[in-house]
Design a protein around this motif. Structure first.
Motif, PDB file in Angstrom:
ATOM      1  N   PRO A 305      28.408 -18.751   0.711  1.00 45.32           N
ATOM      2  CA  PRO A 305      29.592 -18.386  -0.063  1.00 45.32           C
ATOM      3  C   PRO A 305      30.844 -18.770   0.737  1.00 45.32           C
ATOM      4  N   CYS A 307      33.798 -17.637   1.259  1.00 48.01           N
ATOM      5  CA  CYS A 307      34.550 -16.678   2.067  1.00 48.01           C
ATOM      6  C   CYS A 307      33.804 -16.284   3.339  1.00 48.01           C
ATOM      7  N   CYS A 332      34.183 -11.134  -6.564  1.00 50.77           N
ATOM      8  CA  CYS A 332      34.371 -12.547  -6.882  1.00 50.77           C
ATOM      9  C   CYS A 332      35.277 -12.758  -8.101  1.00 50.77           C
ATOM     10  N   CYS A 335      38.618 -13.884  -7.249  1.00 50.30           N
ATOM     11  CA  CYS A 335      38.680 -14.918  -6.215  1.00 50.30           C
ATOM     12  C   CYS A 335      39.155 -16.246  -6.792  1.00 50.30           C
ATOM     13  N   CYS A 341      32.787 -22.161  -5.401  1.00 46.97           N
ATOM     14  CA  CYS A 341      31.899 -21.375  -4.540  1.00 46.97           C
ATOM     15  C   CYS A 341      30.480 -21.320  -5.086  1.00 46.97           C
ATOM     16  N   PHE A 344      25.907 -16.322  -5.078  1.00 54.98           N
ATOM     17  CA  PHE A 344      24.753 -15.679  -4.445  1.00 54.98           C
ATOM     18  C   PHE A 344      23.517 -15.881  -5.307  1.00 54.98           C
ATOM     19  N   GLY A 358      34.762 -11.465   0.631  1.00 52.09           N
ATOM     20  CA  GLY A 358      35.964 -10.969  -0.045  1.00 52.09           C
ATOM     21  C   GLY A 358      36.723 -12.092  -0.699  1.00 52.09           C
ATOM     22  N   ALA A 359      37.337 -11.766  -1.797  1.00 50.34           N
ATOM     23  CA  ALA A 359      38.030 -12.772  -2.594  1.00 50.34           C
ATOM     24  C   ALA A 359      39.021 -13.578  -1.760  1.00 50.34           C
TER      25      ALA A 359
HETATM   26  S1  SF4 Z   1      34.697 -13.856  -3.115  1.00 49.96           S
HETATM   27 FE1  SF4 Z   1      35.086 -15.976  -3.673  1.00 49.96          FE
HETATM   28  S2  SF4 Z   1      34.438 -17.166  -1.938  1.00 49.96           S
HETATM   29 FE2  SF4 Z   1      33.553 -15.123  -1.704  1.00 49.96          FE
HETATM   30  S3  SF4 Z   1      31.541 -15.267  -2.654  1.00 49.96           S
HETATM   31 FE3  SF4 Z   1      32.919 -14.550  -4.247  1.00 49.96          FE
HETATM   32  S4  SF4 Z   1      33.584 -16.415  -5.273  1.00 49.96           S
HETATM   33 FE4  SF4 Z   1      32.711 -17.021  -3.322  1.00 49.96          FE
END
Ligand code: SF4
Ligand code: SF4
Lengths: 360, 469
Positions: A305, A307, A332, A335, A341, A344, A358-359
């Protein structure tokens, strides 16, 4: 999650059937057209027989190439129209027992190469078909034969073949030379430059030595290889070494896929022991990526991911978790990077996963 | 365990650089050299050497195949002809100091492609065995013959799956039709910008009205098309070198992150006047100073800048298969994958070959659009296309990264068989590679940060600057 199997009513066949489902148009050979739509089901005309598929959303199946096995109450969506993630699972047998395996091996084998061949011929132009297992090369005569036959009729189709690289030998060279090397990418795992560590991870003594020899054999025969490395607690600190090893001793490798652990199969069982929280410490991965870049080996990070990855390394991350097993977390939704991205896995255990998400 | 042959050279602080023919390298000391020469390497030596690709157990060892693979991938294969540099006119609307031989006055006649040449050239294109093509329009000033450019571009667009065009223009006087031509997505602009206003003016534009026209066209090109489409190259006079910071600043202001420092390539009489031997030291001193300033710039700014040729050398040191720059590759095949077509339809293997021939010293043309390639002459030129058999290069620690420049040797010395180390090409490259390795082994975090940028990765890794203790 997108279903790969869809329920059907009993269908009277004695051999596997491969067919392309179509919303409209008359059914011609190899295709089945819709004849009736009902509440929660749809009926297709398969050479005069009626096939009832239980689905609330028949449009999602339009253009799919599906497999129906005798006596089974579901169809398999072998080639989902418009999806880049279509994989033929050719066997569930395997001679390794990797600690992170997402498809733990089974002893029983059903040979489906003939229906797979028919399905490939029905696939859309220029599509890429994944070949996976188990270990497909345990049935290498059948596999080579399948590849050669498809390439003769459908030279536009590309193959991405996942193999543990244990089953090539010098006698395969004539066939390796006949295969269309421009359209085959062999995806082969290597977990460590240390033979002991690699052998421990794949649970097979001597695996590293065989792998090393076979990577060279494929390279000498001009084949393209994607090296695949899953990050585990057992190997993460050796990633820089592995990078150095690969770029020194296997210069013919075209890509390097570095992957986070997939929480399914043995990967789920061993999650607690093997999951490496790269959101806390990305350094060993960064070192591997940097060395590969400097040496000119194209590197891609899968299942990371965004982030959880330091900003300078995000450009190496692929948005790649197959659409049918991808999910996002509540955070998310705010985000800005969600479109880029990977998200998961459906089965991702949040409480035991990355400590910092985190976003962006 | 067997060790692949090692070559070595003394570097700073008495350390020795060792390399092999597949481009592997490491530093060590005199004691290792003695062990190597005396054949008494230790187990630790072998272990290090195998790990870094300098030794193998036997021919079934992956380390053996790895070496062969890296060696083979450093060879530049002959590739299909798909790149032309065209000189549709020799006429130009400027009189840059160092360009006397390759231009004609704007009003002169007999220095342009005639219809016959155009027809024959397009005819030769249709016989090519390639789906992609790249055409670079040079001159003189190619925009003086926009009609020819249009016709060639149209033809290529219709006859190749993918076509790309570069117009090498001085951006002096650009008509609205020319702007429109340059605006197409498949067309790129390459212009000269010497980096410092006064230098550019004194060398090229001379008068201030002329200069301000250039300046405003340059601005327009960048603001309208951006750096993805426009590049600018400086040409520097060793006798009038600019301040590096000013050059860096003016390129950064235009949004350019890559600067290819080239020195004026004097021909004929001027070459005697500005002898290479007398200027090489001054040039390298400037070059090092320039790179120092780049390192400083990159330390303080996020918008990292590179010197193009240095990055190319670094990539050739660390990687295999880097053949994308025709000035340095090995073998450097002439007259195969690209050709220069002069204003009179003659083929030349490189632009320098064209200029050398123009001053009448040697005729390096290899055919013309009418009769095609003169294969015999091309073969002669290619007899020394690689450095594999050069009696000096085979002993050189930089051989795997370097490549020959037959045309430069011919143009300077009239022959190619003089001791390598006496040639300008060799002296210059030896100095450049020495410098590149100084950077590679530098412990200065500022240098390391720049190396990361130049090699396309977030962080440089000293694991690759191996040392055998
Ligand atoms: S917060 Fe954003 S970067 Fe992090 S896993 Fe979710 S979508 Fe992906
Ligand atoms: S030209 Fe000079 S620097 Fe280049 S390989 Fe030959 S001897 Fe070495």
């Amino acid at each position: 999650m997108i279903p790969l199997r869809v329920a059907i009513d009993p269908f009277p066949i004695s051999v596997p059937l491969v067919i392309r489902l179509q919303n409209d148009g008359p059914s011609e050979e190899g295709t089945a057209g819709v004849i009736h739509r009902g509440q929660g089901f749809v009926e297709y005309d398969v050479c005069g027989l009626s096939l009832t598929v239980r689905t609330p959303d028949p449009d999602a199946l339009d253009g799919d190439v599906v497999l129906i096995l005798p006596g089974q109450r579901s169809l398999h969506r072998l080639i989902r129209n418009g999806s880049p993630h279509n994989t033929f699972l050719v066997t569930e047998q395997c001679d390794q027992k990797c600690v992170m395996c997402s498809q733990p091996p089974k002893a029983h084998h059903v040979d489906l190469f003939d229906p797979f061949y028919e399905a490939a011929l029905l696939g859309p132009y220029g599509t890429t078909i994944g070949i996976s297992g188990g270990e497909p090369m345990l049935h290498k005569e059948r596999l080579f034969d399948f590849l050669l036959r498809v390439q003769e009729r459908r030279p536009d189709i590309e193959f991405h073949i996942l193999t543990n690289g244990q089953h090539f030998d010098k006698n395969d060279e004539p066939i390796l030379q006949r295969l269309d090397r421009a359209r085959i990418l062999w995806g082969i795992p290597c977990y460590s430059a240390s033979p002991e560590t690699h052998d421990d991870i794949v649970v097979k003594a001597g695996a590293f030595e065989t792998l090393e020899r076979n990577l060279a054999l494929l390279g000498k025969n001009g084949h393209r290889i994607e090296l695949r490395t899953v990050i585990l607690n057992a190997n993460v600190n050796g990633l820089a070494d592995l990078s150095l090893y690969v770029t020194t001793h296997h210069p013919h490798i075209s890509f390097w896929a570095i992957m986070q652990l997939e929480p399914i199969g043995y990967g789920r069982q061993n999650w607690g022991r093997e999951f490496f929280d790269s959101s806390q410490n990305f350094d060993p991965i960064a070192a591997g990526v940097d060395i590969a870049n400097i040496r000119g080996l194209e590197t891609v990070l899968y299942n990371f991911p965004l982030c959880t990855v330091p900003e300078p390394y995000r450009r190496f991350c692929a948005n790649s978790i197959s659409d049918w097993k991808q999910k996002y977390l509540p955070t998310c939704s705010d985000c800005s990077a969600i479109n880029r991205c990977t998200g998961f896995f459906e089965w991702y255990p949040e409480e035991r996963g990355f400590s910092s998400v985190g976003a962006l | 365990m067997k060790v692949w042959p090692l070559k070595f050279r003394e570097h700073d602080h008495g350390e020795l650089l060792f390399t092999n023919e597949a481009g592997g390298f490491f530093r060590s000391d005199q004691r290792f050299l003695e062990r190597y020469v005396d054949g008494i390497l230790t187990d630790d030596d072998f272990e290090f050497l195998r790990r870094h690709g300098h030794a193998y157990r036997d021919t079934s060892d992956a380390a053996f195949d790895g070496f062969c693979g890296r060696w083979a991938r450093r060879i530049n294969p002959v590739s299909k002809l798909n790149y032309f540099i065209l000189i549709p006119t020799l006429r130009c609307n400027l009189t840059c100091d160092y360009c006397q031989v390759s231009r004609a006055p704007e009003t002169a006649s007999g220095f342009d492609w005639n219809d016959e040449i155009l027809r024959q050239f397009l005819g030769s294109l249709s016989k090519l065995d390639t789906e992609t093509i790249k055409i670079e329009f040079q001159g003189g000033e190619p925009l003086l013959r926009l009609d020819i450019l249009e016709e060639v571009r149209e033809f290529c667009r219709n006859n190749f799956r993918q076509a790309e065009f570069v117009v090498c223009t001085n951006l002096q006087s650009v008509s609205e039709e020319a702007w429109e031509f340059l605006g197409a997505a498949d067309t790129f602009i390459s212009t000269s910008f010497d980096g410092v206003e006064e230098v550019h003016r004194s060398q090229r534009t001379k008068e201030s009205v002329v200069h301000s026209e250039f300046r405003s066209n340059l601005q327009r090109a960048f603001s309208e098309f951006g750096t993805a489409k426009v590049s600018a190259l400086p040409t520097l006079d060793v006798h009038n070198l600019p301040d590096p910071d000013t050059v860096i600043r003016s390129f950064v202001e235009l949004g350019l992150r890559s600067i290819y420092l080239r020195r004026v390539n004097y021909q004929g009489f001027a070459r005697k006047r500005y002898d290479f031997r007398d200027t090489q030291e001054a040039w390298m001193e400037f070059y090092r100073r320039f790179v120092d300033r780049l390192v400083e710039h990159n330390w303080e700014n996020d918008d990292a800048v590179e010197e193009y040729y240095l990055s190319h050398l670094l990539r050739r040191i660390f990687r295999t298969g880097v053949q994308n720059h025709v000035d340095l590759r090995n073998p450097n095949w002439l007259g195969y994958d690209y050709l220069v077509v002069d204003f009179d339809g003659q083929y030349y293997p490189t632009d320098e070959a064209r200029m050398v021939s123009r001053i009448g010293r040697l005729d390096l043309s290899i055919g013309d659009v009418d009769s095609g390639i003169d294969a015999r002459k091309r073969d002669v030129l290619n007899s020394a296309a690689s450095n594999f058999e050069d009696p000096d290069c085979i002993h050189c620690v930089y051989q795997a990264y370097c490549g020959p420049d037959v045309i430069d040797d011919l143009s300077r010395y009239g022959r190619i068989d003089i001791p390598r180390h006496e040639t300008a090409h060799c002296q210059h490259h030896t100095a450049l590679f020495d410098f590149a390795f100084e950077l590679i082994y530098s412990e200065d975090p500022k240098v390391q940060r720049s190396l990361g940028h130049w090699l396309g990765t977030p962080k440089y890794r000293t694991e690759l600057a191996a040392r055998l203790k």
